[in-house]
Design a protein around this motif. Structure first.
Motif, PDB file in Angstrom:
ATOM      1  N   GLU A 236       7.548 -11.189  -1.497  1.00  0.00           N
ATOM      2  CA  GLU A 236       6.110 -11.273  -1.667  1.00  0.00           C
ATOM      3  C   GLU A 236       5.396 -10.275  -0.759  1.00  0.00           C
ATOM      4  N   TYR A 237       4.524  -9.474  -1.357  1.00  0.00           N
ATOM      5  CA  TYR A 237       3.743  -8.489  -0.604  1.00  0.00           C
ATOM      6  C   TYR A 237       2.292  -8.955  -0.547  1.00  0.00           C
ATOM      7  N   ARG A 238       1.784  -9.077   0.672  1.00  0.00           N
ATOM      8  CA  ARG A 238       0.408  -9.546   0.868  1.00  0.00           C
ATOM      9  C   ARG A 238      -0.438  -8.470   1.539  1.00  0.00           C
ATOM     10  N   PRO A 239      -1.743  -8.509   1.343  1.00  0.00           N
ATOM     11  CA  PRO A 239      -2.604  -7.482   1.936  1.00  0.00           C
ATOM     12  C   PRO A 239      -2.542  -7.494   3.461  1.00  0.00           C
ATOM     13  N   ILE A 240      -2.521  -6.292   4.048  1.00  0.00           N
ATOM     14  CA  ILE A 240      -2.528  -6.158   5.505  1.00  0.00           C
ATOM     15  C   ILE A 240      -3.651  -5.256   5.981  1.00  0.00           C
ATOM     16  N   GLY A 241      -4.450  -4.700   5.042  1.00  0.00           N
ATOM     17  CA  GLY A 241      -5.574  -3.867   5.438  1.00  0.00           C
ATOM     18  C   GLY A 241      -5.153  -2.457   5.789  1.00  0.00           C
ATOM     19  N   SER A 242      -5.805  -1.893   6.801  1.00  0.00           N
ATOM     20  CA  SER A 242      -5.584  -0.499   7.191  1.00  0.00           C
ATOM     21  C   SER A 242      -4.725  -0.421   8.448  1.00  0.00           C
ATOM     22  N   LEU A 243      -3.883   0.601   8.503  1.00  0.00           N
ATOM     23  CA  LEU A 243      -3.009   0.818   9.652  1.00  0.00           C
ATOM     24  C   LEU A 243      -2.902   2.306   9.946  1.00  0.00           C
ATOM     25  N   ARG A 244      -2.799   2.621  11.223  1.00  0.00           N
ATOM     26  CA  ARG A 244      -2.422   3.979  11.647  1.00  0.00           C
ATOM     27  C   ARG A 244      -0.957   3.917  12.055  1.00  0.00           C
ATOM     28  N   LEU A 245      -0.123   4.620  11.321  1.00  0.00           N
ATOM     29  CA  LEU A 245       1.315   4.529  11.505  1.00  0.00           C
ATOM     30  C   LEU A 245       1.901   5.839  12.004  1.00  0.00           C
ATOM     31  N   TYR A 246       2.973   5.715  12.782  1.00  0.00           N
ATOM     32  CA  TYR A 246       3.656   6.877  13.346  1.00  0.00           C
ATOM     33  C   TYR A 246       5.139   6.795  12.983  1.00  0.00           C
ATOM     34  N   HIS A 265      11.545   4.111   9.443  1.00  0.00           N
ATOM     35  CA  HIS A 265      10.957   3.172  10.398  1.00  0.00           C
ATOM     36  C   HIS A 265       9.660   3.765  10.949  1.00  0.00           C
ATOM     37  N   LEU A 266       8.614   2.940  10.971  1.00  0.00           N
ATOM     38  CA  LEU A 266       7.287   3.341  11.446  1.00  0.00           C
ATOM     39  C   LEU A 266       6.808   2.374  12.513  1.00  0.00           C
ATOM     40  N   VAL A 267       5.872   2.830  13.331  1.00  0.00           N
ATOM     41  CA  VAL A 267       5.276   1.996  14.374  1.00  0.00           C
ATOM     42  C   VAL A 267       3.762   2.151  14.307  1.00  0.00           C
ATOM     43  N   LEU A 307       8.305  11.878   6.708  1.00  0.00           N
ATOM     44  CA  LEU A 307       7.536  10.754   7.226  1.00  0.00           C
ATOM     45  C   LEU A 307       8.098  10.267   8.550  1.00  0.00           C
ATOM     46  N   GLY A 308       9.419  10.340   8.732  1.00  0.00           N
ATOM     47  CA  GLY A 308      10.023   9.922   9.991  1.00  0.00           C
ATOM     48  C   GLY A 308       9.604  10.767  11.169  1.00  0.00           C
ATOM     49  N   ARG A 309       9.001  11.954  10.895  1.00  0.00           N
ATOM     50  CA  ARG A 309       8.554  12.845  11.959  1.00  0.00           C
ATOM     51  C   ARG A 309       7.052  13.092  11.892  1.00  0.00           C
ATOM     52  N   ALA A 310       6.348  12.326  11.080  1.00  0.00           N
ATOM     53  CA  ALA A 310       4.912  12.535  10.887  1.00  0.00           C
ATOM     54  C   ALA A 310       4.175  11.227  11.137  1.00  0.00           C
ATOM     55  N   GLY A 311       2.930  11.183  10.693  1.00  0.00           N
ATOM     56  CA  GLY A 311       2.124   9.975  10.790  1.00  0.00           C
ATOM     57  C   GLY A 311       1.543   9.635   9.437  1.00  0.00           C
ATOM     58  N   LEU A 312       0.894   8.474   9.347  1.00  0.00           N
ATOM     59  CA  LEU A 312       0.345   8.016   8.075  1.00  0.00           C
ATOM     60  C   LEU A 312      -0.906   7.190   8.348  1.00  0.00           C
ATOM     61  N   LEU A 313      -1.947   7.475   7.587  1.00  0.00           N
ATOM     62  CA  LEU A 313      -3.150   6.638   7.591  1.00  0.00           C
ATOM     63  C   LEU A 313      -3.103   5.788   6.334  1.00  0.00           C
ATOM     64  N   LEU A 314      -2.972   4.484   6.511  1.00  0.00           N
ATOM     65  CA  LEU A 314      -2.792   3.566   5.393  1.00  0.00           C
ATOM     66  C   LEU A 314      -4.039   2.720   5.220  1.00  0.00           C
ATOM     67  N   SER A 315      -4.515   2.588   3.985  1.00  0.00           N
ATOM     68  CA  SER A 315      -5.637   1.692   3.676  1.00  0.00           C
ATOM     69  C   SER A 315      -5.290   0.876   2.452  1.00  0.00           C
ATOM     70  N   GLY A 316      -5.789  -0.364   2.433  1.00  0.00           N
ATOM     71  CA  GLY A 316      -5.460  -1.259   1.331  1.00  0.00           C
ATOM     72  C   GLY A 316      -3.990  -1.586   1.284  1.00  0.00           C
ATOM     73  N   GLY A 317      -3.341  -1.588   2.451  1.00  0.00           N
ATOM     74  CA  GLY A 317      -1.898  -1.759   2.505  1.00  0.00           C
ATOM     75  C   GLY A 317      -1.442  -3.167   2.174  1.00  0.00           C
ATOM     76  N   THR A 318      -0.194  -3.264   1.734  1.00  0.00           N
ATOM     77  CA  THR A 318       0.454  -4.557   1.503  1.00  0.00           C
ATOM     78  C   THR A 318       1.816  -4.532   2.199  1.00  0.00           C
ATOM     79  N   ALA A 319       2.303  -5.710   2.570  1.00  0.00           N
ATOM     80  CA  ALA A 319       3.604  -5.789   3.231  1.00  0.00           C
ATOM     81  C   ALA A 319       4.197  -7.169   3.009  1.00  0.00           C
ATOM     82  N   SER A 320       5.519  -7.247   3.105  1.00  0.00           N
ATOM     83  CA  SER A 320       6.224  -8.522   2.998  1.00  0.00           C
ATOM     84  C   SER A 320       6.331  -9.146   4.382  1.00  0.00           C
ATOM     85  N   ALA A 321       6.896 -10.351   4.424  1.00  0.00           N
ATOM     86  CA  ALA A 321       6.985 -11.087   5.685  1.00  0.00           C
ATOM     87  C   ALA A 321       7.826 -10.359   6.720  1.00  0.00           C
TER      88      ALA A 321
END
Length: 610
Positions: A236-246, A265-267, A307-321
């Motif tokens: 199940e993927y639920r909304p998580i909003g916006s994230l700044r990921l590395y 893997h992102l942080v 992506l493993g060496r970059a960053g990501l601006l995520l909006s409207g994101g979803t994620a599982s548990a």
């Protein structure tokens, strides 16, 4: 091709239709299926067995979903041996019809690492009390497992396996998806044991049976959060909003179950780990293609390797548990700047003391797989290369010596290069090996090598290739004197519980009668003398339960459908599991604290609860 896969309930439905004399012949006739030539045309499959006999399957997405969809032209049909062999020899497909139509994969399958197209909103997970229907389904699955235990895996033929699959189907319909997934794995292991499949693993079968029977017991007793006991049909993927990921690193994955690819893997800014998987059916050849393939989230234009060496601006994101990021249509993602491992937010990961990281990893590993946090078993190590120690590279940190090993050929090749540079400072992302204290699987390194521009951020050990020129001048280049390898545990299970483990395994494989033959009085007495009263009591109870067989007036053994024997087996199996986990955790914590290797005698002297 082989016979088409079937849904769990189909096996039981077809075998139930057979008269007893034919049902007894199914196991001896399974080899016939390997001789059949099955031709598939769209949603229909046919096998001509002889001039008068043809089997016809009507499939839905390649799977036989109902007993009536398997037809035979022989005179005995539908109560014929041909249909029984066709379903008993088939692989069992996971899920119910709706799940198959959606392309869902089981909770525990590696294929579930595929990113979902949409967040699953149709299924609302609640923590309401367990219902009577769920208790009844758990009871049926418990009874089916108890039957397997009484007969043993090698003695559980098509009929016993069919009853197990019927219980799996009942559990799935009742909403016990976690138990149903476990049940399918037990059924597959039983089939492998019965057929003499070289891939059969006795320890894996025992572990699955312990997990499934404990889950059924908890459902029947309403112990624990109901949502966790039920599980979900799909991730199940639920909304998580916006994230700044590395980007942290990209891990190559090659699973024994026939899946391969990568996981990036992102942080986020808060130091929380997230993952983006790209795993599909295939072998090692899938890894390079997945690493160079586009990230399925948003329209960043990045590959997984990038992506493993970059960053990501995520909006409207979803994620599982377990923090796997989803790729729904509403998700937006754009590429952003990266951060080095010695900069925020990564720096805090390496600042945590190694013993704290080890304790966190063991807590995470105790969680159900579907709810295990991303990176729960990862270690973030900073230290200096000491040199080669057998097949490992020994790294000295502020707290301990840790041996780094590789999961595949590329990883091992890169580690051999690093081993030639004693004194080389490194930061490492590694995965803890619970059964090998002080040893971890290295995923990525950074900090020391004189890397080319494209590898400047870090080296993904399963994807990139280190050259000796990258480490020359950083420490050595020719390597130093080989270090003594860390002694590996002779047995994964601590010596005090091995007598119990042996009986538990013998029952799982050979059934109740096998364990009833040998006496355990000597082992029980030895355990009691050593002060391990709980372990001794469980072993005595299990051996007594194996022999406690009622007989009728003619001396014949009476069928036992009670819970005494399966409960005694479950208590013993659970004791072995938890004792082993406690010993592994203690040994790892000792190694992480610089206390060196903890031998079996030291383990026995300090394990609590015995």
């Amino acid at each position: 091709m082989s016979v088409p896969p079937v849904f769990p309930a189909v096996v039981a439905d077809v075998l139930d239709a057979l008269p007893p004399r034919l049902r007894k012949r199914v196991d001896a006739s399974l080899a016939r299926a390997a001789e059949w030539t099955v031709a598939v045309d769209a949603d229909t499959a046919r096998a001509t067995l002889d001039a008068e006999t043809t089997l016809t399957w009507t499939l839905r997405r390649g799977v036989l979903t109902a007993a009536d969809d398997l037809a035979c032209s022989c005179l005995l049909a539908p109560k014929c041996l041909h249909r029984g062999v066709a379903v008993a020899a088939a692989e069992v497909a996971d899920g119910v019809a709706d799940a198959a139509a959606d392309g869902a994969v089981g909770d525990a399958a590696v294929g579930d690492a595929l990113v979902a197209d949409e967040p699953v909103a149709a299924e609302v997970i609640t923590d309401d009390a367990i219902t009577d229907e769920e208790r009844a389904a758990a009871g049926a699955l418990w009874a089916a497992c108890a039957t397997v235990l009484r007969a043993g895996a090698t003695g559980s033929g098509a009929v016993i396996r069919a009853e197990l699959l019927r219980a799996v189907h009942t559990a799935r319909v009742a909403g016990l998806h976690r138990a149903a997934g476990n049940g399918l794995r037990v059924a597959a292991a039983v089939a492998a044991a019965r057929s003499g499949d070289p891939s059969f693993d006795r320890e894996a079968l025992t572990a699955e049976l312990v997990e499934l029977m404990l889950l059924c017991h908890d459902v029947r007793s309403d112990v624990g959060p109901a949502a966790g006991l039920r599980g979900t049909a799909r991730r199940e993927y639920r909304p998580i909003g916006s994230l700044r990921l590395y980007g942290l690193c990209t891990e190559a994955v090659v699973a024994a179950s026939g899946y391969a690819g990568v996981v990036t893997h992102l942080v986020d800014d808060g130091g929380v780990l997230w993952t983006v998987p790209a795993i599909m059916p295939g072998g090692p050849e899938r890894v390079a293609a997945a690493a160079s393939g586009p990230v399925a989230i948003g329209e960043s234009g990045l590959t997984h390797r990038e992506l493993g060496r970059a960053g990501l601006l995520l909006s409207g994101g979803t994620a599982s548990a377990d923090h796997r990021l989803g790729a729904g249509r509403a998700v937006r993602a754009v590429a952003a700047s990266a951060a080095a491992w010695d900069e925020p937010p990564f720096v805090d990961l390496w600042a945590r003391p190694l013993p704290d990281q080890v304790a966190r990893a063991f807590r995470g590993l105790a969680e159900p797989e579907a709810h295990r946090p991303a990176g729960a078993d990862l270690l973030f190590l900073a230290g200096t290369v000491l040199g080669a120690a057998g097949e490992a590279v020994r790294l000295v940190t502020d707290e301990a010596h840790v041996d780094l090993v590789g999961a595949g050929a590329r990883e091992r090749e890169n580690l051999r290069v690093l081993a030639t540079a004693p004194g080389l400072p490194l930061r490492v992302v590694a995965r803890l090996l619970p059964d090998r204290p002080g040893t971890a699987v290295a995923l990525a390194v950074a900090g020391g090598p004189a890397l080319p521009a494209e590898l400047r951020h870090h080296v993904d050990l399963g994807l990139d290739r280190l050259q000796r020129s990258h480490v020359v001048g950083a420490g050595a280049g020719a390597g130093g004197r080989p270090l003594p390898p860390r002694p590996e545990p002779v047995d994964r299970v601590p010596r005090p519980v091995r007598p119990v483990e042996n009986v538990v395994h013998r029952i799982a494989l050979g059934g109740r009668a096998v364990a009833a033959v040998a006496s355990a009085e000597r082992e029980v007495a030895a355990l009691s003398r050593d002060g391990l009263a709980v372990t001794a009591g469980l072993l005595a109870d299990l051996t007594d339960a194996c022999r406690d067989r009622g007989r009728d007036a003619f001396g014949r053994v009476v069928r036992d459908d009670g819970d005494g024997f399966p409960l005694a087996w479950l208590r013993a199996g659970l004791h072995v599991r938890e004792f082993t986990r406690a010993a592994a955790r203690r040994a790892w914590l000792a190694a992480a604290s610089g206390q060196g290797w903890v031998g079996p005698q030291a383990e026995e002297a300090t394990i609590p609860g015995s």
